[in-house]
Structures are given as structure tokens and as C-alpha cells.
Design an enzyme around this catalytic site. Structure first.
Site, PDB file in Angstrom:
ATOM      1  N   GLY A  40       0.809  -1.216   0.000  1.00 35.96           N
ATOM      2  CA  GLY A  40       0.000   0.000   0.000  1.00 35.96           C
ATOM      3  C   GLY A  40       0.838   1.260   0.000  1.00 35.96           C
ATOM      4  O   GLY A  40       0.523   2.234  -0.707  1.00 35.96           O
ATOM      5  N   TYR A 218      -7.928 -18.187   3.398  1.00 40.31           N
ATOM      6  CA  TYR A 218      -7.213 -17.132   2.671  1.00 40.31           C
ATOM      7  C   TYR A 218      -7.272 -17.387   1.170  1.00 40.31           C
ATOM      8  O   TYR A 218      -7.577 -16.476   0.378  1.00 40.31           O
ATOM      9  CB  TYR A 218      -5.756 -17.065   3.141  1.00 40.31           C
TER      10      TYR A 218
END
Length: 336
Positions: A40, A218
Site C-alpha cells: 500500500g 485465505y
């Protein structure tokens, strides 16, 4: 095919941003999942480097958000960076964040659903959805739905396909398709086509006492990211919006901070090259900016190029079924 086939695992996100500077300058960008020393951050700083009109950084932890926003402002004075807090495990929080974004910008050119989480033990979203499926897929699905009017507004004045929805997945998706009969991962009986990849390394095949399978959970969420993108591609191109999904690569970050030593060692062996945050953001920038991708050119990228994903993640019927389940779990239709 991408415009720059020479780019690869070590390519810098800053280089990609510089190459496609005209695809950033004056445009509005939203990036979720912002934290120092992660994908990010590399993604946010790359967008900030080329004069976006407004760069909105969205994440759960205000302190981490502000740290990255401050770094962007320091490195690129004059950049208009805003921050919005969100908890992707709470649909109420997602709705508040979307309203805040809509109060800041009137159109959205690029949405990057970068946020992701992985857990070793069972957790639930506020609505009672298994956390990895809830935060990694249902949360971004709802956020995209709520921001969709801003994306369509941007598409009216942009070249077809330049308005983008970018989703982050993982090569780990290959370990599980969508468990429609057991999406909360309670180890219920599922048909053969919903069973996880076999044989799986023992550490990835763990089943906890309550039936929870952390790695399968996941993997399911990461398959969902691809199928979500596939559905978007098949329904949005005639509206001037394009969507791609990607594996950022093995990136040195805090994503797996809860893993025990055995799991951490197994994950370490899944990549031969570990990227820094700038390199980790490069494939996202290619997916978001490359003009060669204005028309549908593939689905899944890795190391700045198109890359094969599992066949079960390319099934349009499964994608439509997942879309229906996702609508059910947010309690409303998402009509494109």
C-alpha cells in the site's frame, strides 16, 4: 500484452508512474490497505509522485494512514492527499467511508482494492462472515458497489478503459476455489469441485479444533478477488471501465505478522525474490495505468505482466454465482 514486456519482478512502481504520468496527473485515485513498509505504501507514493488531483488513502489504522500520507506530502509537496479510515470487517464502517469519499470527490478515475488480511485463527466480521472472506472479498465488493457511481462519472469524460478497478489477489488462490457449501470455513462436507487443492503442504492443510482452515480461508478469498474481477470485466467494458487483478509478488511487509514460525517458514519458501514496497506496487501501477490495457487484454498479472491463474478462477458461471452470494451477504443488489 502490456506495453512494456521488459518490466518484471524488480521494476519500481515509481518508474511505472513516471512512464504513465499523464494517466495520473489531474485524476482522482483511491487506494485501500495503506500501511508503512507494505504494498500500500509503495502504491500510494508512486501515485503521489505524478500530481493526482486527489489521492485518497483508505485503511483501518489512522496512525499508519497518517504516516504514509505524511511521507507522500514530504516527498511530493503540493500533492493533495486525503485519508479515510475504514474497517473492511464492518459493513457499517464501509458505508461511512464510502460516504466520506463521495463527499470529497465527484468522480473516481482509479480504485485500487489493495487491502488484505490473513489470520491463523477464526475471526468473524461484524455481520458474522468468516473474516478473511469478509474483509478480503465482501468488504471490497461493497466498497466498489458504493463507489461505482463515481467511477461511471469519471468514465464519461475519459478514454474508454482508462477508468480502472484494480483488485489484489495472490498466487495462493490456487489452493482453493469458492466453497459455496462452506464459505465460512467450518469444515462442512463440500462437493469434490469445492475441495481444496491436494496434496497440500501439511502446514497449509491445517484444520483447527473448531474446523477452521486458515490457509484454505485465505486462498478462497483470493480466488474470490479474481472471480470478482472477471465479472467486472465481462459487464463493464461497454461502460468505459476496465478491471484487472494481480499478484503483487512476495513483498517484505507486516501482512503475515500473526504467523507462527512453521507457517512463516513455509510462506518464505513460496518466493525466490522478496520485493520492497516500491517494487511491490509496480504490478498494481501497470494494471491501473498501462494504456495497452484499455481494452480487455487478459485477467491476472504478476511481475508487471499477464500471468496464468487457476482455471477455476476463470469460470464465468462461478463468477456469476459468487456475485449472487456477495449480493446476499451485503443485503442489496450490485447492478452494473
Amino acid at each position: 500484452m502490456t506495453s512494456r514486456p521488459e518490466w518484471g519482478e524488480s521494476t519500481s512502481a515509481l518508474e511505472v508512474a513516471s512512464t504513465y504520468a499523464d494517466r495520473i496527473e489531474g485524476r482522482n485515485v483511491v487506494v485501500t490497505g495503506i500501511a508503512p513498509e507494505g504494498v500500500g505504501e509503495g502504491t500510494a507514493l508512486a501515485f503521489a509522485s505524478q500530481k493526482p488531483a486527489v489521492l485518497i488513502l483508505v485503511s483501518r489504522t489512522k496512525e499508519k494512514l497518517e504516516a504514509v500520507a505524511s511521507a507522500a506530502r514530504k516527498q511530493y509537496p503540493g500533492v493533495n492527499v486525503r485519508t479515510v479510515t475504514i474497517d473492511l470487517g464492518s459493513q457499517n464502517s464501509i458505508r461511512k467511508a464510502a460516504a466520506e469519499i463521495a463527499g470529497t470527490i465527484s468522480k473516481l478515475d482509479i480504485l485500487v482494492n489493495n487491502a488484505g488480511a490473513t489470520y491463523n485463527t477464526r475471526r468473524w466480521t461484524e455481520e458474522g462472515i468468516e473474516m478473511q472472506f469478509g474483509a478480503n472479498h465482501i468488504g471490497p465488493f461493497l466498497l466498489t458497489k458504493l463507489l461505482y457511481p463515481l467511477l461511471t462519472e469519471a468514465a464519461k469524460d475519459s478514454p474508454a478503459g482508462a477508468t480502472r478497478i484494480i483488485n489484489l489477489s495472490s498466487h495462493g488462490h490456487r489452493l482453493s476455489t469458492i466453497r459455496f457449501h462452506d464459505y465460512n470455513i467450518e469444515n462442512k462436507e463440500v462437493p469434490d469441485e469445492e475441495k481444496p487443492f491436494s496434496p497440500m503442504p501439511p502446514v497449509f492443510a491445517r484444520v483447527l479444533e473448531d474446523g477452521y482452515m486458515p490457509t484454505v480461508a485465505y486462498a478462497q478469498s483470493k480466488t474470490a478477488n479474481i472471480l470478482f474481477t472477471l465479472y467486472l470485466q465481462e459487464h463493464l467494458q461497454n461502460k468505459g471501465i476496465m478491471s484487472y487483478v494481480l499478484h503483487p509478488g512476495g513483498v517484505i511487509s507486516h501482512l503475515g505478522r500473526e504467523h507462527d514460525e512453521e507457517m512463516a517458514d513455509a510462506i518464505a519458501k513460496t518466493s525466490t525474490f522478496w520485493k520492497n514496497s516500491d517494487q511491490g506496487g509496480s504490478t498494481t501501477l501497470v494494471a491501473a495505468l498501462d494504456p495497452a490495457l484499455d481494452t480487455r487484454s487478459g485477467l491476472y498479472l504478476a511481475d508487471c505482466q499477464f500471468y496464468p491463474c487457476a482455471e477455476f478462477a476463470q469460470n464465468s458461471i462461478t463468477a456469476e454465482r459468487l456475485w449472487g452470494l456477495s449480493e446476499e451477504l451485503i443485503g442489496e443488489k450490485f447492478v452494473l
